[in-house]
Design an enzyme around this catalytic site. Sequence first.
Site, PDB file in Angstrom:
ATOM      1  N   PRO A 216       0.887  -1.337   0.054  1.00  0.00           N
ATOM      2  CA  PRO A 216       0.088   0.009  -0.306  1.00  0.00           C
ATOM      3  C   PRO A 216       0.973   1.282   0.082  1.00  0.00           C
ATOM      4  O   PRO A 216       0.340   2.318  -0.406  1.00  0.00           O
ATOM      5  CB  PRO A 216      -0.955  -0.166   1.232  1.00  0.00           C
ATOM      6  CG  PRO A 216       0.010  -1.009   2.130  1.00  0.00           C
ATOM      7  CD  PRO A 216       0.737  -1.963   1.214  1.00  0.00           C
TER       8      PRO A 216
ATOM      9  N   ASP B 210       3.732   2.058 -11.872  1.00  0.00           N
ATOM     10  CA  ASP B 210       2.596   2.861 -11.626  1.00  0.00           C
ATOM     11  C   ASP B 210       2.757   4.230 -10.957  1.00  0.00           C
ATOM     12  O   ASP B 210       3.922   4.262 -10.154  1.00  0.00           O
ATOM     13  CB  ASP B 210       1.253   2.127 -10.967  1.00  0.00           C
ATOM     14  CG  ASP B 210       0.823   1.309 -11.874  1.00  0.00           C
ATOM     15  OD1 ASP B 210       1.004   1.079 -13.178  1.00  0.00           O
ATOM     16  OD2 ASP B 210       0.098   0.229 -11.369  1.00  0.00           O
TER      17      ASP B 210
ATOM     18  N   LYS C 255       1.462   8.121 -15.683  1.00  0.00           N
ATOM     19  CA  LYS C 255       1.138   9.493 -16.204  1.00  0.00           C
ATOM     20  C   LYS C 255      -0.295   9.483 -16.853  1.00  0.00           C
ATOM     21  O   LYS C 255      -0.280   8.638 -17.812  1.00  0.00           O
ATOM     22  CB  LYS C 255       2.182  10.090 -17.164  1.00  0.00           C
ATOM     23  CG  LYS C 255       3.547  10.460 -16.475  1.00  0.00           C
ATOM     24  CD  LYS C 255       4.564  10.689 -17.587  1.00  0.00           C
ATOM     25  CE  LYS C 255       5.964  10.710 -16.720  1.00  0.00           C
ATOM     26  NZ  LYS C 255       7.092  10.591 -17.596  1.00  0.00           N
TER      27      LYS C 255
ATOM     28  N   GLY D 151       0.958  -0.752  -7.291  1.00  0.00           N
ATOM     29  CA  GLY D 151       0.653  -0.524  -5.887  1.00  0.00           C
ATOM     30  C   GLY D 151      -0.326  -1.670  -5.451  1.00  0.00           C
ATOM     31  O   GLY D 151      -1.044  -2.015  -6.311  1.00  0.00           O
ATOM     32  N   GLY D 152      -0.134  -2.033  -4.097  1.00  0.00           N
ATOM     33  CA  GLY D 152      -1.046  -3.154  -3.466  1.00  0.00           C
ATOM     34  C   GLY D 152      -0.660  -4.282  -3.972  1.00  0.00           C
ATOM     35  O   GLY D 152       0.320  -4.759  -3.864  1.00  0.00           O
ATOM     36  N   ASP D 153      -1.783  -5.299  -4.523  1.00  0.00           N
ATOM     37  CA  ASP D 153      -1.818  -6.496  -4.566  1.00  0.00           C
ATOM     38  C   ASP D 153      -2.048  -6.782  -6.256  1.00  0.00           C
ATOM     39  O   ASP D 153      -2.884  -5.965  -6.634  1.00  0.00           O
ATOM     40  CB  ASP D 153      -2.546  -7.338  -3.881  1.00  0.00           C
ATOM     41  CG  ASP D 153      -2.432  -8.700  -4.273  1.00  0.00           C
ATOM     42  OD1 ASP D 153      -1.193  -9.341  -4.728  1.00  0.00           O
ATOM     43  OD2 ASP D 153      -3.342  -9.732  -3.969  1.00  0.00           O
TER      44      ASP D 153
ATOM     45  N   THR E  80      -2.466  -5.824  -0.003  1.00  0.00           N
ATOM     46  CA  THR E  80      -3.636  -4.945  -0.642  1.00  0.00           C
ATOM     47  C   THR E  80      -4.088  -3.866   0.469  1.00  0.00           C
ATOM     48  O   THR E  80      -3.775  -4.015   1.666  1.00  0.00           O
ATOM     49  CB  THR E  80      -4.863  -5.913  -1.168  1.00  0.00           C
ATOM     50  OG1 THR E  80      -5.502  -4.968  -1.961  1.00  0.00           O
ATOM     51  CG2 THR E  80      -5.571  -6.249   0.081  1.00  0.00           C
ATOM     52  N   ALA E  81      -4.431  -2.590  -0.107  1.00  0.00           N
ATOM     53  CA  ALA E  81      -4.921  -1.618   0.925  1.00  0.00           C
ATOM     54  C   ALA E  81      -5.788  -1.888   1.795  1.00  0.00           C
ATOM     55  O   ALA E  81      -5.730  -1.561   2.654  1.00  0.00           O
ATOM     56  CB  ALA E  81      -5.479  -0.570  -0.130  1.00  0.00           C
TER      57      ALA E  81
ATOM     58  N   MET F  91     -11.279   2.554  -4.930  1.00  0.00           N
ATOM     59  CA  MET F  91     -11.521   3.738  -5.947  1.00  0.00           C
ATOM     60  C   MET F  91     -13.094   4.049  -6.029  1.00  0.00           C
ATOM     61  O   MET F  91     -13.757   4.178  -6.963  1.00  0.00           O
ATOM     62  CB  MET F  91     -11.299   3.273  -7.449  1.00  0.00           C
ATOM     63  CG  MET F  91      -9.781   2.853  -7.562  1.00  0.00           C
ATOM     64  SD  MET F  91      -9.609   2.061  -8.992  1.00  0.00           S
ATOM     65  CE  MET F  91     -10.174   0.285  -8.564  1.00  0.00           C
TER      66      MET F  91
END
Lengths: 272, 272
Positions: free
Chosen positions: B29, B52, B74, B105-107, B135-136, B187
């Site tokens: 995370p 990322d 980007k 990022g994360g998993d 994961t977050a 998200m």
Amino acid sequence: MASSTITIPANGAATLPTPGQVVFVGAGPGDVELLTLKALRALQNADVVIHDRLVGADVLALANPSAQLINVGKQGFGPSTDQEHINALIVRHARASLRVARIKGGDCALFARLDEEIDALDAADLPYTIIPGITAASSAVASIGQALTKRGRNASVRLLTGHDTKGFADQDWQALARPGEVAAIYMGLKAARFIQGRMIMHGANPDTPVTIVENASRPDERVIVTSLANLPDALQTLTSGAPALTLFGLAPRDTAISRHTTQSPLLSQELA
Amino acid sequence: MASSTITIPANGAATLPTPGQVVFVGAGPGDVELLTLKALRALQNADVVIHDRLVGADVLALANPSAQLINVGKQGFGPSTDQEHINALIVRHARASLRVARIKGGDCALFARLDEEIDALDAADLPYTIIPGITAASSAVASIGQALTKRGRNASVRLLTGHDTKGFADQDWQALARPGEVAAIYMGLKAARFIQGRMIMHGANPDTPVTIVENASRPDERVIVTSLANLPDALQTLTSGAPALTLFGLAPRDTAISRHTTQSPLLSQELA
């Protein structure tokens, strides 16, 4: 032999166990290399390491050599007695102003009875902190070259257990029976025939892929590929007592490297 | 200063990127200490690191100093053009017999468009392997002293996204509206009012706790505690552009240490 050495400055003091504090540590699914750097540091700075059955010897070997290791994974009493015993053990060691690492297989946040242990600490007015770990579902899908979610297929995934305190867990089988659903079922083997029956009753396609990953990420990992219809046959091939994760709605990719490690690498440690 | 040094023998060769092979790496995370040992090794052995936007500079600093770093986070073209561009970039570098680490990022298995990138490798007949990450959701609940599942409350948890290719994601809001349900919404901010409306329409209790964790595990982590009814007000307080995870059905424990790190510790590395 090429080897890499990492020096981790101890400036993240808040992440280390302090006297009288308990650090809950997720050990990940088994492969010692799936420990986080933070988990490793906690193990190296604990006076007492209280661990479950599923935390491997290679992970425990990374603990501070002077740390006391306590295995609370032995089966003997009933499950609730055991949990109360574990709670009391954690509280007792923290009260003695020891730095306590309570290490669990996978992630502390999933099917790990974390709340019960924190409740005991809260009642004793003792501080704690939590280090997340890699859960078995993440490791199992990685082994079969799949993701748990996919654009256009499933925008959600369920992590669920096959049984709870009352026996087989009551889940929303109807929702899971829909096309494209994906679920990771923990401790699902005893409940597998029950789950199969519920799913088919709710109209799930008998050809829905089901993949069982035994000993995810460990040297003895095994992937069993089946379908909802053939699940009972597949159960006959499982290794007794091995942790297994059931992936409902996912089959391995043809191109997947079925095991992403050939051997669980050893880690040797030294304290500078 | 006390610091710990870890020597990792390079005998887990299958976990390292080899020429022409892509290793997908979950970076966790944000906190660099939530990298796994395996992820760290992959970064140290890659010729090219394709990353990322959410993979931090402190994580990238652990890559092999001679590695080429490529930021594909980007924003510029539309989302699908971007993804095709990323796919082509990965394939091109692997075809050039480079050791490629594709770090997310994360998993990698959750809302990371892993399937699309693997499809591109499959089409080019190039090998890959996957290293799971934290994961977050695991990190966010750890920060608030909670678990994602709890005996007697919820035997399953849903990880879902607030929007997909078609806009707001179509989820089983009715099932989520039941008492005791827990979901981690990725998200979810743009869709928050939509989700709130759907939940209340299906009878969810307006007092259901909702916790938003911004920048989970990072030095600037922030926890926003609200309820389903007050969610729109809470949204006004968020930091623009920060990654945020919404925990539906969970409030922080009173005793939780809201941040389990005071500062994201630096890692210095040397190769022996």
